[in-house]
Design a protein around this motif. Sequence first.
Motif, PDB file in Angstrom:
ATOM      1  N   VAL A  89       0.825  -1.196   0.000  1.00 38.88           N
ATOM      2  CA  VAL A  89       0.000   0.000   0.000  1.00 38.88           C
ATOM      3  C   VAL A  89       0.870   1.262   0.000  1.00 38.88           C
ATOM      4  O   VAL A  89       1.810   1.382   0.787  1.00 38.88           O
ATOM      5  N   PHE A  90       0.530   2.168  -0.890  1.00 43.38           N
ATOM      6  CA  PHE A  90       1.181   3.473  -0.951  1.00 43.38           C
ATOM      7  C   PHE A  90       0.117   4.541  -0.760  1.00 43.38           C
ATOM      8  O   PHE A  90      -0.859   4.592  -1.501  1.00 43.38           O
ATOM      9  N   THR A  91       0.268   5.346   0.284  1.00 43.74           N
ATOM     10  CA  THR A  91      -0.664   6.436   0.526  1.00 43.74           C
ATOM     11  C   THR A  91       0.071   7.765   0.385  1.00 43.74           C
ATOM     12  O   THR A  91       1.304   7.814   0.463  1.00 43.74           O
ATOM     13  N   THR A  92      -0.678   8.842   0.201  1.00 41.96           N
ATOM     14  CA  THR A  92      -0.056  10.145  -0.013  1.00 41.96           C
ATOM     15  C   THR A  92      -0.370  11.163   1.075  1.00 41.96           C
ATOM     16  O   THR A  92       0.397  12.093   1.274  1.00 41.96           O
ATOM     17  N   ASP A  93      -1.514  11.007   1.779  1.00 43.79           N
ATOM     18  CA  ASP A  93      -1.851  12.008   2.782  1.00 43.79           C
ATOM     19  C   ASP A  93      -2.442  11.437   4.061  1.00 43.79           C
ATOM     20  O   ASP A  93      -2.696  12.184   5.002  1.00 43.79           O
ATOM     21  N   LEU A  94      -2.658  10.141   4.112  1.00 42.22           N
ATOM     22  CA  LEU A  94      -3.221   9.512   5.300  1.00 42.22           C
ATOM     23  C   LEU A  94      -2.449   8.236   5.647  1.00 42.22           C
ATOM     24  O   LEU A  94      -1.837   7.610   4.770  1.00 42.22           O
ATOM     25  N   VAL A  95      -2.509   7.853   6.900  1.00 43.74           N
ATOM     26  CA  VAL A  95      -1.989   6.548   7.318  1.00 43.74           C
ATOM     27  C   VAL A  95      -2.778   5.473   6.568  1.00 43.74           C
ATOM     28  O   VAL A  95      -3.993   5.617   6.367  1.00 43.74           O
ATOM     29  N   PRO A  96      -2.135   4.398   6.108  1.00 43.96           N
ATOM     30  CA  PRO A  96      -2.869   3.337   5.409  1.00 43.96           C
ATOM     31  C   PRO A  96      -4.087   2.861   6.182  1.00 43.96           C
ATOM     32  O   PRO A  96      -4.058   2.759   7.414  1.00 43.96           O
ATOM     33  N   ALA A  97      -5.163   2.579   5.470  1.00 47.08           N
ATOM     34  CA  ALA A  97      -6.454   2.252   6.088  1.00 47.08           C
ATOM     35  C   ALA A  97      -6.356   1.105   7.091  1.00 47.08           C
ATOM     36  O   ALA A  97      -6.996   1.142   8.152  1.00 47.08           O
ATOM     37  N   VAL A  98      -5.569   0.075   6.795  1.00 45.98           N
ATOM     38  CA  VAL A  98      -5.519  -1.084   7.690  1.00 45.98           C
ATOM     39  C   VAL A  98      -4.861  -0.763   9.025  1.00 45.98           C
ATOM     40  O   VAL A  98      -5.005  -1.516   9.994  1.00 45.98           O
TER      41      VAL A  98
END
Length: 280
Positions: free
Chosen positions: A114-123
């Motif tokens: 998972v790569f996110t840009t503005d939030l901590v990963p959902a899991v």
Amino acid sequence: MPKDFRATALERAIGRQLAGWRNERELSLTEAGQRVGFSSAKLSMMENAVQPSAAVDIMALGYVYKVPTPEWQAVVLQTQYAEHVRTRALNNAARFDPAADFANLVFESTLLRVFTTDLVPAVFQLAGYTHAALQDDDPVRTARLAMAREAWSTRLTDKDPLVVQAVFPEAVLRQVVGGPRVMKAQLLHLMEVSEQPTVSVQVVPRGAGAYPAMGSPFTLLSFPHRQHNDVAYLETFIKGEYVEDPGLTEQCAQRFASLRELALGEGESLELIAEAAAEL
């Protein structure tokens, strides 16, 4: 014409193509209509996407305008695809919602990148962080994120646990979502989960400059059965989407590998998370 017809972007592009063919031949609507046997009104509606264009009409225009065969055939295929999309959209009962299904894929997968840009990963999100990020105005999405989080945590004790590799920019740590208390709890939780042997958390430092997939978050899931290809999941606040084409998912895998090479190592990333938490 379908009731309450609204042209899609593709249908509008087809209309512009038809108008372009006619304009290239310097024909008026009346002249072109007479040659093909259409009324000028029908031709105008096709060009302006006021009504859907039929494949047989596209073929007739291609013949009359002497358009190269591969060119008009390509537009016919676009027209047939547009009709297929419209028919599928009208059949609401058969609609498949990837956003609603995502938690199931998380539960079934063996590797989640998972790569996110503005939030901590959902899991890895705590409930308070999720509620703050969505500002309590999207209860359905909030519930779906909770399901994804639960799907991951359930797999922690499996004999074949889900491996999670997460990469995100340092800005995620510095964005104080929900206020200092909520954000500090989230960062401490992130530090805790990163200690799990099946979890890898890496941060792209703000001094790294531009990086692969910048501005384009994605989740790539892999599965134990060879008959099940990798699936990339993309989500906005409007909808979620699965990408299953092997060529496209391979592009995601390559970009993720490049991100991991550019990001800080797991130890350095943990130190940076701890530093951000201490500053709150």
